[in-house]
Write a protein that holds these residues in place. Structure first.
Motif, PDB file in Angstrom:
ATOM      1  N   LEU A 168      45.573  32.970  27.063  1.00 10.43           N
ATOM      2  CA  LEU A 168      44.769  32.052  27.884  1.00 10.43           C
ATOM      3  C   LEU A 168      44.981  32.319  29.364  1.00 10.43           C
ATOM      4  CD1 LEU A 168      45.118  28.684  25.943  1.00 10.43           C
ATOM      5  CD2 LEU A 168      43.038  30.030  26.261  1.00 10.43           C
ATOM      6  N   GLU A 169      46.237  32.554  29.763  1.00 12.77           N
ATOM      7  CA  GLU A 169      46.527  32.833  31.170  1.00 12.77           C
ATOM      8  C   GLU A 169      45.845  34.117  31.624  1.00 12.77           C
ATOM      9  OE1 GLU A 169      50.788  32.840  31.439  1.00 12.77           O
ATOM     10  OE2 GLU A 169      50.920  30.660  31.189  1.00 12.77           O
ATOM     11  N   ILE A 170      45.847  35.130  30.786  1.00 13.65           N
ATOM     12  CA  ILE A 170      45.217  36.405  31.134  1.00 13.65           C
ATOM     13  C   ILE A 170      43.709  36.234  31.272  1.00 13.65           C
ATOM     14  CG2 ILE A 170      44.680  38.718  30.238  1.00 13.65           C
ATOM     15  CD1 ILE A 170      47.575  38.660  29.044  1.00 13.65           C
ATOM     16  N   VAL A 171      43.092  35.524  30.330  1.00 18.28           N
ATOM     17  CA  VAL A 171      41.645  35.304  30.402  1.00 18.28           C
ATOM     18  C   VAL A 171      41.306  34.454  31.633  1.00 18.28           C
ATOM     19  CG1 VAL A 171      39.659  34.244  29.266  1.00 18.28           C
ATOM     20  CG2 VAL A 171      41.265  35.627  27.948  1.00 18.28           C
ATOM     21  N   ASP A 172      42.121  33.445  31.927  1.00 20.28           N
ATOM     22  CA  ASP A 172      41.896  32.639  33.131  1.00 20.28           C
ATOM     23  C   ASP A 172      41.966  33.501  34.386  1.00 20.28           C
ATOM     24  OD1 ASP A 172      41.562  30.307  31.685  1.00 20.28           O
ATOM     25  OD2 ASP A 172      43.603  29.570  32.035  1.00 20.28           O
ATOM     26  N   PHE A 173      42.964  34.387  34.436  1.00 20.51           N
ATOM     27  CA  PHE A 173      43.123  35.273  35.590  1.00 20.51           C
ATOM     28  C   PHE A 173      41.913  36.189  35.731  1.00 20.51           C
ATOM     29  CE2 PHE A 173      44.492  39.281  37.488  1.00 20.51           C
ATOM     30  CZ  PHE A 173      45.055  38.834  38.673  1.00 20.51           C
ATOM     31  N   ALA A 174      41.495  36.807  34.623  1.00 24.79           N
ATOM     32  CA  ALA A 174      40.344  37.711  34.657  1.00 24.79           C
ATOM     33  C   ALA A 174      39.073  36.959  35.028  1.00 24.79           C
ATOM     34  CB  ALA A 174      40.176  38.402  33.300  1.00 24.79           C
ATOM     35  N   SER A 175      38.928  35.748  34.522  1.00 21.47           N
ATOM     36  CA  SER A 175      37.738  34.936  34.830  1.00 21.47           C
ATOM     37  C   SER A 175      37.681  34.595  36.306  1.00 21.47           C
ATOM     38  CB  SER A 175      37.734  33.653  34.004  1.00 21.47           C
ATOM     39  OG  SER A 175      37.617  33.944  32.647  1.00 21.47           O
ATOM     40  N   ALA A 176      38.829  34.340  36.911  1.00 18.28           N
ATOM     41  CA  ALA A 176      38.867  34.008  38.329  1.00 18.28           C
ATOM     42  C   ALA A 176      38.448  35.206  39.180  1.00 18.28           C
ATOM     43  CB  ALA A 176      40.264  33.548  38.723  1.00 18.28           C
ATOM     44  N   LYS A 177      38.722  36.396  38.706  1.00 18.92           N
ATOM     45  CA  LYS A 177      38.388  37.619  39.448  1.00 18.92           C
ATOM     46  C   LYS A 177      36.954  38.085  39.203  1.00 18.92           C
ATOM     47  CE  LYS A 177      42.527  38.379  41.088  1.00 18.92           C
ATOM     48  NZ  LYS A 177      42.810  38.185  42.483  1.00 18.92           N
ATOM     49  N   ASN A 178      36.359  37.657  38.088  1.00 18.56           N
ATOM     50  CA  ASN A 178      35.027  38.127  37.722  1.00 18.56           C
ATOM     51  C   ASN A 178      34.127  36.930  37.405  1.00 18.56           C
ATOM     52  OD1 ASN A 178      32.732  39.212  36.592  1.00 18.56           O
ATOM     53  ND2 ASN A 178      33.842  40.721  35.359  1.00 18.56           N
ATOM     54  N   PRO A 179      33.237  36.577  38.322  1.00 18.12           N
ATOM     55  CA  PRO A 179      32.363  35.414  38.114  1.00 18.12           C
ATOM     56  C   PRO A 179      31.533  35.476  36.828  1.00 18.12           C
ATOM     57  CG  PRO A 179      32.195  36.206  40.372  1.00 18.12           C
ATOM     58  CD  PRO A 179      33.020  37.210  39.619  1.00 18.12           C
ATOM     59  N   ALA A 180      31.211  36.670  36.363  1.00 17.07           N
ATOM     60  CA  ALA A 180      30.411  36.796  35.137  1.00 17.07           C
ATOM     61  C   ALA A 180      31.161  36.243  33.932  1.00 17.07           C
ATOM     62  CB  ALA A 180      30.041  38.256  34.901  1.00 17.07           C
ATOM     63  N   LEU A 181      32.471  36.289  33.966  1.00 20.84           N
ATOM     64  CA  LEU A 181      33.267  35.781  32.855  1.00 20.84           C
ATOM     65  C   LEU A 181      33.440  34.263  32.907  1.00 20.84           C
ATOM     66  CD1 LEU A 181      36.121  38.450  32.744  1.00 20.84           C
ATOM     67  CD2 LEU A 181      34.147  38.261  31.233  1.00 20.84           C
ATOM     68  N   GLN A 182      33.250  33.662  34.067  1.00 22.61           N
ATOM     69  CA  GLN A 182      33.483  32.234  34.216  1.00 22.61           C
ATOM     70  C   GLN A 182      32.571  31.399  33.346  1.00 22.61           C
ATOM     71  OE1 GLN A 182      33.365  31.522  38.425  1.00 22.61           O
ATOM     72  NE2 GLN A 182      35.324  32.545  38.765  1.00 22.61           N
ATOM     73  N   SER A 183      31.397  31.890  33.034  1.00 24.01           N
ATOM     74  CA  SER A 183      30.474  31.120  32.212  1.00 24.01           C
ATOM     75  C   SER A 183      30.940  31.040  30.760  1.00 24.01           C
ATOM     76  CB  SER A 183      29.074  31.737  32.281  1.00 24.01           C
ATOM     77  OG  SER A 183      29.113  33.030  31.706  1.00 24.01           O
ATOM     78  N   ARG A 184      31.940  31.796  30.415  1.00 19.29           N
ATOM     79  CA  ARG A 184      32.442  31.807  29.043  1.00 19.29           C
ATOM     80  C   ARG A 184      33.688  30.943  28.899  1.00 19.29           C
ATOM     81  NH1 ARG A 184      31.512  38.166  27.880  1.00 19.29           N
ATOM     82  NH2 ARG A 184      29.259  38.043  27.985  1.00 19.29           N
ATOM     83  N   ALA A 185      33.746  29.861  29.594  1.00 18.19           N
ATOM     84  CA  ALA A 185      34.919  28.996  29.571  1.00 18.19           C
ATOM     85  C   ALA A 185      35.139  28.307  28.230  1.00 18.19           C
ATOM     86  CB  ALA A 185      34.812  27.948  30.682  1.00 18.19           C
ATOM     87  N   SER A 186      34.176  28.390  27.332  1.00 18.95           N
ATOM     88  CA  SER A 186      34.320  27.715  26.041  1.00 18.95           C
ATOM     89  C   SER A 186      35.427  28.322  25.182  1.00 18.95           C
ATOM     90  CB  SER A 186      33.004  27.754  25.278  1.00 18.95           C
ATOM     91  OG  SER A 186      32.666  29.090  24.979  1.00 18.95           O
ATOM     92  N   TYR A 187      35.974  29.488  25.580  1.00 16.65           N
ATOM     93  CA  TYR A 187      37.054  30.087  24.807  1.00 16.65           C
ATOM     94  C   TYR A 187      38.244  29.143  24.688  1.00 16.65           C
ATOM     95  CZ  TYR A 187      39.555  31.013  29.147  1.00 16.65           C
ATOM     96  OH  TYR A 187      40.218  30.864  30.324  1.00 16.65           O
ATOM     97  N   ARG A 188      38.465  28.299  25.682  1.00 21.38           N
ATOM     98  CA  ARG A 188      39.593  27.365  25.626  1.00 21.38           C
ATOM     99  C   ARG A 188      39.460  26.412  24.443  1.00 21.38           C
ATOM    100  NH1 ARG A 188      43.540  26.705  28.727  1.00 21.38           N
ATOM    101  NH2 ARG A 188      43.724  27.809  30.663  1.00 21.38           N
TER     102      ARG A 188
END
Length: 170
Positions: free
Chosen positions: A5-25
Motif C-alpha cells: 500500500l505504501e509503495i502504491v501510494d508513493f507511486a500514485s503521488a508521483k504519477n497523477p494517472a494512477l491517482q484515479s485508481r484509489a479504489s485499490y485500498r
C-alpha cells in the motif's frame, strides 16, 4: 500488504494517472484468500489431519498446508523428500495448481529454496520434479528437456562464483 500500500501510494503521488485508481485500498482491505489469515490457520491446526502436517508446511502454506497433504494422498510420492522440504512433490503440485507456477525454475529457485538449502543445490531433484511438472502441465518431452537445460544452466551460473573464488585462492 502494508508495504505494498505504501509503495502504491508513493507511486500514485508521483504519477497523477494512477491517482484515479484509489479504489485499490478498498479492494485489498480483506485478503483474497481467507486461508491466509491467523484465524484460518488456527482452525486448520485443529483439523483431524493437522498432526500429519510438518512445521515447514505450516510455515510456508499456512492453512493451505492441509491441501498439500491432500495432494500427496491423491498422488503418492515417488521420491524421498530432502530434509526441510517435506512432501516436495505435493508442494510442486500445489504451487502449480494454486500458485501460478508455470515453469520448474520458478518453483525451484523462488518458491522453495532448493538451490540455497541443499548441498548439491537440489540437482538430484531436478528429474523427479520435472516428471511431476510435466504431468501436471501436460508438457512434451521436448519441453521437459528444455526446462532441465535451463535449470542446470542456472545452477551452473549461480555456482560460478564458487569456482571463481577457488581459482583465485590457489
Amino acid at each position: 500488504r502494508t508495504m505494498a500500500l505504501e509503495i502504491v501510494d508513493f507511486a500514485s503521488a508521483k504519477n497523477p494517472a494512477l491517482q484515479s485508481r484509489a479504489s485499490y485500498r478498498f479492494s485489498t482491505a480483506v485478503p483474497i484468500n481467507d486461508r491466509t489469515t491467523v484465524e484460518a490457520l488456527t482452525r486448520a491446526q485443529q483439523h483431524p489431519k493437522a498432526s500429519e502436517v510438518e512445521s515447514e508446511l505450516w510455515e510456508r502454506y499456512g492453512a493451505e498446508a492441509l491441501e498439500v497433504i491432500q495432494l500427496e494422498a491423491e498422488h503418492p510420492a515417488t521420491l524421498s523428500s530432502p530434509q526441510g522440504f517435506p512432501r516436495i512433490e505435493a508442494q510442486l503440485r500445489f504451487s502449480i495448481r494454486k500458485g501460478m507456477v508455470l515453469n520448474l525454475e520458478d518453483f525451484y529457485f523462488r518458491r522453495v529454496p532448493l538451490y540455497l538449502a541443499l548441498k548439491d543445490h537440489g540437482a538430484a531433484l531436478v528429474d523427479p520434479l520435472l516428471a511431476v511438472w510435466s504431468e501436471e502441465l501436460e508438457k512434451s518431452q521436448e519441453q521437459v528437456q528444455e526446462q532441465k537445460r535451463s535449470i542446470l544452466a542456472e545452477i551452473q551460473s549461480r555456482s560460478a562464483w564458487i569456482q571463481s573464488i577457488s581459482s583465485h585462492s590457489s
